[in-house]
Scaffold this active site. Structure first.
Site, PDB file in Angstrom:
ATOM      1  N   SER A  79      16.590   2.291  59.924  1.00 57.06           N
ATOM      2  CA  SER A  79      17.847   1.553  60.026  1.00 57.06           C
ATOM      3  C   SER A  79      18.468   1.220  58.681  1.00 57.06           C
ATOM      4  O   SER A  79      19.688   1.046  58.582  1.00 57.06           O
ATOM      5  CB  SER A  79      17.617   0.260  60.810  1.00 57.06           C
ATOM      6  OG  SER A  79      16.544  -0.485  60.264  1.00 57.06           O
ATOM      7  N   HIS A 112      19.136  -6.994  57.864  1.00 62.70           N
ATOM      8  CA  HIS A 112      19.554  -5.667  57.437  1.00 62.70           C
ATOM      9  C   HIS A 112      20.753  -5.797  56.503  1.00 62.70           C
ATOM     10  O   HIS A 112      21.515  -6.762  56.593  1.00 62.70           O
ATOM     11  CB  HIS A 112      19.932  -4.791  58.637  1.00 62.70           C
ATOM     12  CG  HIS A 112      18.759  -4.281  59.405  1.00 62.70           C
ATOM     13  ND1 HIS A 112      18.071  -5.055  60.309  1.00 62.70           N
ATOM     14  CD2 HIS A 112      18.127  -3.075  59.390  1.00 62.70           C
ATOM     15  CE1 HIS A 112      17.077  -4.349  60.826  1.00 62.70           C
ATOM     16  NE2 HIS A 112      17.087  -3.145  60.280  1.00 62.70           N
TER      17      HIS A 112
END
Length: 267
Positions: free
Chosen positions: A44, A249
């Site tokens: 990711s 993230h």
């Protein structure tokens, strides 16, 4: 001199002058070599989860037009661009699902992987919801995996990449250090933050060592995000957010300002 010869001489002189002014000579300049084919692999952090602007055809892989691979490709126009990085990918997923575009003509490969193998998502969930001691126990489990098992799994991936793309320049990217310490910040305790950062340092050191042993370049994302960690006042990482899978993230600024320069300098 006859008029026809004079005209011919003047024409030849004009042509030579024009060629000189345009930088051309008796032989044409060689065309600039195209940027070689680029393949972006990984998890990711490479797909761009957390940055938004996901390609509709990428489904749960959450590949973003604001990810560092997409940004680099847009700026450098490689002869081909294959974007197979996928949110949630582990080393086994890279091996089984992402290596198809690699071949003998591939010139550049990027990769981030290993965090999911070590249980990144479960570790962060545990630390957010549990006590310091439970969080530290979970981090220690992850550290044991990173030290004892992850190196062999990375070797499998790196060996497969080199086998499929023997001429490629391969850049392996690490992970950011999540927290700026010593600041007043809501959320995890300083004890938890310090342990999370230390675990990031550990996995980065393992990734860097395995990459070097395979002759690959390493991109230090921790350095790229310095000053923009969570609790810094100008974070390039999402904290706990919705959708939840975007938590911890890089946001769009983190992909463009953190990962992209690190990758570009190593590419």
């Amino acid at each position: 001199m006859k008029l026809s010869r004079l005209a011919g001489s003047l024409s030849a002189f004009a042509l030579a002058t024009a060629l000189a002014l345009t930088g051309a000579g008796a032989a044409q300049a060689a065309p600039q070599a195209a940027t070689p084919g680029y393949v972006a692999l990984g998890d990711s952090y490479s797909s761009g989860l957390g940055a938004g602007s996901y390609y509709t055809n990428s489904g749960d892989c959450k590949r973003s037009s604001k990810s560092y691979p997409a940004l680099w490709a847009a700026a450098h126009a490689p002869s081909s661009f294959a974007f197979t990085a996928c949110s949630g990918a582990r080393t086994g997923d890279v091996l089984s699902k992402q290596l198809g575009p690699l071949n003998s003509t591939t010139g550049l490969v990027s990769l981030s992987v290993g965090g999911n193998d070590a249980g990144f998502a479960d570790t962060m969930t545990t630390c957010v919801l549990s006590s310091d001691s439970v969080c530290l126990d979970r981090i220690n489990q992850a550290r044991t995996y990173v030290q004892n098992t992850l190196p062999g799994e990375l070797d499998k991936v790196y060996t497969a990449i080199r086998g499929r793309a023997p001429a490629a320049h391969v850049v392996v990217l690490g992970y950011p250090r999540f927290y700026k310490l010593g600041t007043t910040c809501t959320g995890l305790s300083e004890t938890k933050r310090s342990a999370v950062n230390a675990a990031a340092d550990l996995i980065n050191s393992v990734i860097a060592k395995r990459a070097a042993d395979h002759g690959f370049s390493y991109g230090d994302a921790a350095a790229g995000f310095t000053g923009h960690e969570l609790c810094s006042g100008s974070p390039w990482l999402n904290s706990v957010t919705f959708p939840v899978d975007s938590s911890y993230h890089p946001n769009a600024a983190g992909q463009a300002g953190g990962y992209l320069p690190v990758f570009s300098s190593a590419a």
